[in-house]
Scaffold this active site. Structure first.
Site, mmCIF file in Angstrom:
data_model
loop_
_atom_site.group_PDB
_atom_site.id
_atom_site.type_symbol
_atom_site.label_atom_id
_atom_site.label_comp_id
_atom_site.label_asym_id
_atom_site.label_seq_id
_atom_site.Cartn_x
_atom_site.Cartn_y
_atom_site.Cartn_z
ATOM 1 N N HIS A 55 51.174 44.176 42.874
ATOM 2 C CA HIS A 55 51.571 43.145 43.831
ATOM 3 C C HIS A 55 52.247 41.987 43.102
ATOM 4 C CE1 HIS A 55 48.690 44.251 47.356
ATOM 5 N NE2 HIS A 55 49.129 45.336 46.728
ATOM 6 N N GLU A 57 51.963 38.808 43.360
ATOM 7 C CA GLU A 57 51.063 37.735 42.912
ATOM 8 C C GLU A 57 50.372 38.108 41.602
ATOM 9 O OE1 GLU A 57 51.564 38.384 46.971
ATOM 10 O OE2 GLU A 57 49.887 38.928 46.421
ATOM 11 N N CYS A 85 46.878 39.279 50.192
ATOM 12 C CA CYS A 85 45.854 40.226 50.640
ATOM 13 C C CYS A 85 44.528 39.876 49.965
ATOM 14 C CB CYS A 85 46.278 41.650 50.274
ATOM 15 S SG CYS A 85 46.232 41.978 48.493
ATOM 16 N N CYS A 88 44.648 40.046 46.032
ATOM 17 C CA CYS A 88 45.378 38.929 45.430
ATOM 18 C C CYS A 88 44.640 37.604 45.628
ATOM 19 C CB CYS A 88 46.789 38.870 45.995
ATOM 20 S SG CYS A 88 47.780 40.296 45.493
#
Length: 151
Positions: A55, A57, A85, A88
């Site tokens: 991801h 992040e 999410c 993260c």
């Protein structure tokens, strides 16, 4: 209040999201800012590396930790085009980040208020949140990507 600096950093995250889309990834981009300067960037790379943790992040957090030579990102702010999410959000707390600015709300898996507010749970660190920064632009790139993908 969202000022020009916040828009500048979110535009940088949007540019990364566009790059991710061009590479066939879900268009999410993230930048981490320390002392008014971008020190780390990330874009989704789950498809490229077949890595569930790819991801934007998390990629940016890893880079920021290397740049600052510390896992504590106390004086850092994260700008990300989509509400983080659960995975993260947990990493953001663990990294001790100061503030998260996100663009589009995520009604399916957003954990900073849309589905649940992870930051409201008892924890050893509190993170400030500002959602909806350039929400229209951040949402539009995601809608366009998925519309194109469905065709």
């Amino acid at each position: 209040m969202i000022d020009e600096a916040h828009h500048y950093f979110m535009k940088e995250a949007l540019a990364l999201a566009k790059k991710a889309a061009d590479e066939g990834e879900v268009p999410i981009g993230a930048v981490i800012v320390h002392e008014g300067k971008i020190i780390a960037v990330g874009q989704n790379q789950r498809e490229q590396y077949q890595d569930a943790t790819g991801h934007a992040e998390l990629i940016a957090i890893r880079e920021a930790c290397q740049v600052l030579n510390s896992w504590r990102l106390l004086d850092c702010d994260l700008y990300v085009t989509l509400e983080p999410c659960l995975m993260c959000a947990g990493a953001i707390v663990q990294a001790r980040m100061r503030h998260v600015y996100f663009g589009a709300h995520d009604p399916k898996s957003g954990m900073l208020g849309s589905v649940f507010d992870v930051f409201s749970l008892p924890a050893n660190h509190r993170v400030q949140v500002t959602g909806g920064v350039m929400e229209k632009e951040c949402g539009q790139i995601l809608r366009h990507f998925f519309t194109k993908k469905r065709k």
